[in-house]
Structures are given as C-alpha cells and as structure tokens.
Design a protein around this motif. Structure first.
Motif, PDB file in Angstrom:
ATOM      1  N   ALA A 391       0.850  -1.057   0.034  1.00 24.36           N
ATOM      2  CA  ALA A 391       0.181  -0.071  -0.195  1.00 24.36           C
ATOM      3  C   ALA A 391       0.846   1.361  -0.432  1.00 24.36           C
ATOM      4  O   ALA A 391       0.741   2.012  -0.830  1.00 24.36           O
ATOM      5  N   ARG A 392       1.685   1.718   0.835  1.00 24.95           N
ATOM      6  CA  ARG A 392       2.319   3.020   1.058  1.00 24.95           C
ATOM      7  C   ARG A 392       3.955   3.029   0.117  1.00 24.95           C
ATOM      8  O   ARG A 392       3.695   3.930  -0.826  1.00 24.95           O
ATOM      9  N   SER A 393       3.965   1.630  -0.284  1.00 22.77           N
ATOM     10  CA  SER A 393       5.490   1.510  -1.302  1.00 22.77           C
ATOM     11  C   SER A 393       5.813   1.079  -1.897  1.00 22.77           C
ATOM     12  O   SER A 393       6.123   2.019  -3.066  1.00 22.77           O
ATOM     13  N   ILE A 394       4.143   1.058  -3.043  1.00 26.42           N
ATOM     14  CA  ILE A 394       4.010   0.931  -3.954  1.00 26.42           C
ATOM     15  C   ILE A 394       2.731   2.174  -4.935  1.00 26.42           C
ATOM     16  O   ILE A 394       2.930   2.346  -5.576  1.00 26.42           O
ATOM     17  N   VAL A 395       1.407   1.245  -4.064  1.00 29.52           N
ATOM     18  CA  VAL A 395       0.313   1.962  -4.861  1.00 29.52           C
ATOM     19  C   VAL A 395       0.397   3.239  -3.861  1.00 29.52           C
ATOM     20  O   VAL A 395       0.361   4.154  -4.978  1.00 29.52           O
ATOM     21  N   GLU A 396       0.690   3.719  -3.089  1.00 30.15           N
ATOM     22  CA  GLU A 396       0.447   5.432  -2.586  1.00 30.15           C
ATOM     23  C   GLU A 396       1.605   5.952  -3.645  1.00 30.15           C
ATOM     24  O   GLU A 396       1.575   7.458  -3.553  1.00 30.15           O
ATOM     25  N   ARG A 397       2.501   4.750  -2.843  1.00 29.13           N
ATOM     26  CA  ARG A 397       3.583   5.770  -3.928  1.00 29.13           C
ATOM     27  C   ARG A 397       3.516   6.184  -5.460  1.00 29.13           C
ATOM     28  O   ARG A 397       3.637   7.251  -5.620  1.00 29.13           O
ATOM     29  N   MET A 398       2.450   5.394  -6.240  1.00 26.35           N
ATOM     30  CA  MET A 398       2.781   5.723  -7.682  1.00 26.35           C
ATOM     31  C   MET A 398       1.335   6.609  -7.680  1.00 26.35           C
ATOM     32  O   MET A 398       1.746   7.687  -8.583  1.00 26.35           O
ATOM     33  N   GLU A 399       0.714   6.729  -6.850  1.00 25.50           N
ATOM     34  CA  GLU A 399      -1.054   7.169  -7.268  1.00 25.50           C
ATOM     35  C   GLU A 399      -0.127   9.146  -6.550  1.00 25.50           C
ATOM     36  O   GLU A 399      -0.384  10.306  -7.191  1.00 25.50           O
ATOM     37  N   SER A 400       0.645   9.297  -4.991  1.00 28.74           N
ATOM     38  CA  SER A 400       1.312  10.673  -5.177  1.00 28.74           C
ATOM     39  C   SER A 400       1.853  10.642  -6.580  1.00 28.74           C
ATOM     40  O   SER A 400       2.196  12.441  -6.696  1.00 28.74           O
ATOM     41  N   ALA A 401       2.613  10.158  -6.953  1.00 23.03           N
ATOM     42  CA  ALA A 401       3.337  10.943  -8.576  1.00 23.03           C
ATOM     43  C   ALA A 401       1.740  10.895  -9.792  1.00 23.03           C
ATOM     44  O   ALA A 401       2.328  11.125 -11.303  1.00 23.03           O
ATOM     45  N   GLY A 402       0.887  11.289  -9.092  1.00 25.02           N
ATOM     46  CA  GLY A 402       0.161  11.122 -10.973  1.00 25.02           C
ATOM     47  C   GLY A 402      -0.392   9.895 -11.480  1.00 25.02           C
ATOM     48  O   GLY A 402      -0.311   9.907 -12.816  1.00 25.02           O
ATOM     49  N   GLY A 403       0.481   8.515 -11.244  1.00 27.57           N
ATOM     50  CA  GLY A 403       0.559   7.353 -11.365  1.00 27.57           C
ATOM     51  C   GLY A 403      -0.507   6.183 -10.946  1.00 27.57           C
ATOM     52  O   GLY A 403      -2.043   6.899  -9.947  1.00 27.57           O
ATOM     53  N   ARG A 404      -0.656   4.623 -11.190  1.00 25.25           N
ATOM     54  CA  ARG A 404      -1.254   3.795 -10.436  1.00 25.25           C
ATOM     55  C   ARG A 404      -0.340   2.916 -10.924  1.00 25.25           C
ATOM     56  O   ARG A 404       0.796   2.442 -11.626  1.00 25.25           O
ATOM     57  N   ALA A 405      -0.801   2.049  -9.262  1.00 26.86           N
ATOM     58  CA  ALA A 405      -0.303   0.376  -9.138  1.00 26.86           C
ATOM     59  C   ALA A 405      -1.141  -0.653  -9.037  1.00 26.86           C
ATOM     60  O   ALA A 405      -2.157  -0.282  -8.275  1.00 26.86           O
ATOM     61  N   VAL A 406      -1.113  -1.852 -10.014  1.00 26.65           N
ATOM     62  CA  VAL A 406      -2.445  -2.748 -10.534  1.00 26.65           C
ATOM     63  C   VAL A 406      -1.370  -3.714 -10.325  1.00 26.65           C
ATOM     64  O   VAL A 406      -0.226  -4.326 -10.179  1.00 26.65           O
ATOM     65  N   ILE A 407      -1.605  -4.672  -8.741  1.00 31.27           N
ATOM     66  CA  ILE A 407      -1.124  -5.836  -8.429  1.00 31.27           C
ATOM     67  C   ILE A 407      -2.130  -7.207  -8.382  1.00 31.27           C
ATOM     68  O   ILE A 407      -3.408  -6.494  -7.764  1.00 31.27           O
ATOM     69  N   VAL A 408      -1.800  -8.317  -9.027  1.00 33.02           N
ATOM     70  CA  VAL A 408      -2.599  -8.982 -10.214  1.00 33.02           C
ATOM     71  C   VAL A 408      -1.468 -10.332  -8.622  1.00 33.02           C
ATOM     72  O   VAL A 408      -0.502 -10.727  -9.235  1.00 33.02           O
ATOM     73  N   SER A 409      -2.160 -11.308  -8.263  1.00 31.86           N
ATOM     74  CA  SER A 409      -1.645 -12.503  -7.943  1.00 31.86           C
ATOM     75  C   SER A 409      -2.909 -13.604  -7.604  1.00 31.86           C
ATOM     76  O   SER A 409      -3.912 -12.644  -7.221  1.00 31.86           O
ATOM     77  N   ARG A 410      -2.383 -14.430  -7.933  1.00 31.98           N
ATOM     78  CA  ARG A 410      -3.199 -15.970  -6.807  1.00 31.98           C
ATOM     79  C   ARG A 410      -2.385 -17.164  -6.060  1.00 31.98           C
ATOM     80  O   ARG A 410      -1.062 -16.935  -7.100  1.00 31.98           O
ATOM     81  N   PRO A 411      -2.183 -17.314  -5.503  1.00 25.32           N
ATOM     82  CA  PRO A 411      -2.022 -18.352  -5.002  1.00 25.32           C
ATOM     83  C   PRO A 411      -1.563 -20.060  -5.916  1.00 25.32           C
ATOM     84  O   PRO A 411      -2.003 -20.092  -6.446  1.00 25.32           O
ATOM     85  N   GLY A 412      -0.374 -19.542  -5.642  1.00 27.89           N
ATOM     86  CA  GLY A 412       1.223 -20.926  -6.619  1.00 27.89           C
ATOM     87  C   GLY A 412       0.431 -20.442  -8.221  1.00 27.89           C
ATOM     88  O   GLY A 412       1.145 -21.143  -9.019  1.00 27.89           O
ATOM     89  N   GLU A 413       0.120 -19.029  -8.322  1.00 29.83           N
ATOM     90  CA  GLU A 413       0.259 -18.480  -9.738  1.00 29.83           C
ATOM     91  C   GLU A 413       1.287 -17.160 -10.089  1.00 29.83           C
ATOM     92  O   GLU A 413       1.161 -16.298 -10.829  1.00 29.83           O
ATOM     93  N   GLY A 414       1.949 -17.498  -9.307  1.00 31.59           N
ATOM     94  CA  GLY A 414       2.828 -16.183  -9.406  1.00 31.59           C
ATOM     95  C   GLY A 414       1.671 -14.981  -8.935  1.00 31.59           C
ATOM     96  O   GLY A 414       1.152 -14.541  -8.337  1.00 31.59           O
TER      97      GLY A 414
END
Length: 424
Positions: A391-414
């Motif tokens: 949340a802080r080091s990736i998502v909020e950091r990107m939002e503060s610069a006018g960007g965004r972060a999308v995180i996709v993950s599932r157990p066993g699928e990377g």
C-alpha cells in the motif's frame, strides 16, 4: 476601518463606480449645455452660448483631472464653484417660456453631479456637497423667478432624495463586495490549510514508505536469512539505510532519489534495498528514466538473492525523460516490488519489462513498468492490515506521482506488479 486593505472585489467595484460616474457625468453635462443654447430666444443666445461653452470646457477638464486622481478635494471645491455659478445664472440659460422647473437642463446637470458624488467621494463629504448644490440651485431659481420657492422646492428636495438613494445603493453593493472578498479570503485560507495538510500527509506517507524500504526491509532480511547472510552484506546495507534515512531529514531534495523523505527515491535493500540513491548529482530538471531503472536493477543484482531479467533496452535515454517525482516513484516502487519477490515469492528470478508509448519528451508518452515472478503468489484481499509494504511503498507512491499500481496475484500462480504513469 483604518488600515484595512480592500480586497479584489471591493477594488474592482469602487474603480468601476468611479469611472462610470465621471463618464456619465461628462456626457450628460455637455449634452445639456449644448441643448441649452437653441432653447433660448435669439437675443439671449449669445450669453447662453458663453455659459454653455464654459460648462463644456470645465466638464472636460474636470473629467481629466478626476481620472488623474490628483487633489480630489480641491477639484471638488472648484467643481462646486463652477456649478454654483451655473445655478445662479439660470435667468441667462433657461427661457421664460419653460414653466416646468423639473425639466430644466440645469436641474438635470445638478442632479447627475450630485448623484455622481455619491460614487466618487466619502459618504459625508458627498452628501454635504449634494446639499450645497441643492441649496445653490434653489437660490438660483429664486433669483430667476419670484415664485421660485414653490416653483423649485419639490424638485430640489427630490434631488437630495436621489443622492441619499444612490449613497444607500452604493453602500449596499460595497458591503456585498466586501462580503465576497471575505468569503474569497476564507476559501483561500481553507485551500492553503488543505494543501498544507495534504503535504503533511504526503510527507508522512513517504516517510513511512522510506522506513519500510530501509530499516524494516533490512531487519526482515536478517531475520529471514539468519547466519547464512554475510556480515559484510548486512553492514553495507545498514550503511545505505542510514544514509537514506539521514537524507530524508533534509528539508529540500537535492537529488532525484533519496535526497529527502519527500523524494522517496532509492530503495536500499534486503539484500535488496537497492543502491540507496538514484543519482549522485543534483537533478533539477527532467530525469533519464532508463538510467534510474537500470541503477535500481544493478543495485539488486549486486546484493540480492534474486536474478532479474530486464526485458528492455538499457541504453540511456531509450525510455525518454520524466519529471523527478515520477522517476522517484517508479524507482521506489520497482525496488519494493523486487524486495517482495526476494522475501515472499520463494523463487530466485523475476522479469522486469519497461515500455513507453510514442512521445518520449518530459511529461509525454505513457510509461508501463511490469515486475513478474513465478513464485507462490498470494491473495491480495487477505493481506493483513499491518502489512503496509504494497500500500505505502508501491500503490500510494505511484498515486502521489499521478500514476497507479495494479497488483495481480493468486496463490500458486505468481505475482504481477504493473506500474503506470500517468494514471490511465
């Protein structure tokens, strides 16, 4: 109120009223003076023409002097003198055939001048001047006709009422303009406080992200690897963390990443906190994005138990330039994504892909940065509340610069972390 500084709405209204009063006055007075001459009998035209010419000359001169803004009270005294002379010579400018005093050009002139005073002078002075004009006009009517009192008094009284009404309307609008200025000032103060609060929250978020990326990450590295971790690696990484935290105390950022807490840049690392600074020299303008990303990747390659395949051209300038805050956010988020692979994925490899749309100048061309691992994965919805790295080091950091972060993950699928700027 003494010492009070007028606001923009008040200044604009007062300036408009001042210009309007003088412009309408010069038009009405000159028109009345011109029309007075042909209304007189033939034998009275020469005297009327001389007086009318004097009225026109004084009206134009008064207009120029008033707009120049010099010696307003002296001009007022001279104006009262000139208009008083016009009022006292009504017998020479108003024909005997004109039996209705309310329609004489002199009364029209005196009325427009008295009303204009209410828009151009302080209230007490303006009302006093209007009263004097009314009295002199009445005296002129008495001189012109023996029944002047009953003939002119109602119209002269109405002149004073007009002045009072104008003064009241002027004060009403003036109060409204001051209220608008007060509301504007309150709104500006609210915006300022909001901006300060936003800046404070942004600084706090960046500080927490920096703390997470440095000391917390290093301690986690030590706890995860134990004695298998070389003391030299720990010592080197701790030194990077200390330099980064010390730089975060500086009030002004001097380099693109890592010069201050608000810069948020380089991530040092757990065996993967990165280089600790994105740039050795101060960066005031656009930043070469490729250089920053390669510096972050190289830092991880040197100290992390993760092998990174960088699927993009490492040639400086290949991704174009971006504003410093954007470089800070992208590099910081990249570093944290790589540290998460090393800590949690259970694999020793990750793939980093960076692309940029057409238009590689500063602030143009969308940037997409993808970090992909084939590790154990996780369920983002079940991440504990106290785990704030994503949340802080990736998502909020990107939002503060006018960007965004999308995180996709599932157990066993990377896990795939996609960083985009600007926000789509």
């Amino acid at each position: 109120m003494a010492g009070r500084v007028p606001g923009p709405a008040e200044r604009e209204f007062v300036a408009f009223a001042f210009r309007y009063a003088h412009r309408i006055r010069v038009v009405v007075v000159c028109s009345g003076a011109v029309l007075a001459v042909p209304a007189m009998p033939v034998d009275g035209m020469p005297a009327a023409a001389v007086i009318s010419a004097g009225v026109i000359v004084w009206s134009v001169l008064h207009y120029r002097l008033a707009l120049a803004g010099r010696h307003p009270r002296r001009i007022l005294v001279a104006d009262l003198g000139a208009l008083g002379a016009v009022c006292l010579t009504q017998a020479l400018t108003i024909p005997d055939s004109q039996t209705r005093y309310g329609s004489t050009w002199v009364l029209v002139v005196v009325s427009i001048v008295a009303v204009g005073y209410q828009l151009t002078h302080p209230a007490l002075l303006a009302l006093t001047a209007a009263t004097l004009l009314a009295a002199v006009d009445l005296a002129g009517a008495v001189i012109d006709r023996t029944d002047g009192w009953t003939y002119a008094l109602p119209n002269v009284a109405w002149l004073f009422v007009q002045a009072l009404l104008c003064q009241g309307m002027f004060r009403l609008v003036l109060r409204g303009s001051r209220a608008a200025d007060a509301a504007g000032a309150r709104a500006a103060e609210a915006r300022r406080r909001h901006d300060v609060a936003q800046a404070q929250r942004s600084a706090e978020r960046e500080h927490l992200a920096t703390l997470h990326d440095t000391a917390c990450a290093t301690l986690l590295m030590v706890s995860a690897h134990g004695r298998s971790l070389s003391p030299d690696v720990v010592r080197t990484q701790a030194g990077k963390d200390l330099r980064r935290l010390a730089a975060a105390r500086e009030p002004v950022a001097v380099g693109v990443p890592g010069a201050s807490a608000s810069s948020g840049a380089s991530t040092g690392s757990t065996g993967s906190t990165g280089s600790g600074a994105t740039s050795e020299a101060p960066e005031a303008g656009p930043v070469d994005l490729t250089r920053e990303l390669v510096a972050e990747l190289d830092g991880h390659l040197l100290s992390v138990h993760v092998h990174v395949h960088a699927a993009f051209d490492r040639t400086p300038g290949s991704l174009g330039a971006v504003p410093p805050p954007v470089a800070v956010a992208l590099r910081g988020a990249l570093g944290e994504a790589l540290r998460n692979v090393e800590r949690h994925a259970g694999v020793r490899a990750a793939t980093v892909t960076a692309t940029r749309a057409t238009g590689t100048g500063t602030g143009t061309g969308a940037v997409a940065l993808v970090v992909r691992d084939e590790g154990g994965g996780f369920d983002p919805a079940r991440v504990p509340a106290h785990r704030r790295g994503l949340a802080r080091s990736i998502v909020e950091r990107m939002e503060s610069a006018g960007g965004r972060a999308v995180i996709v993950s599932r157990p066993g699928e990377g896990t795939t972390v996609r960083l985009e700027w600007p926000r789509a």
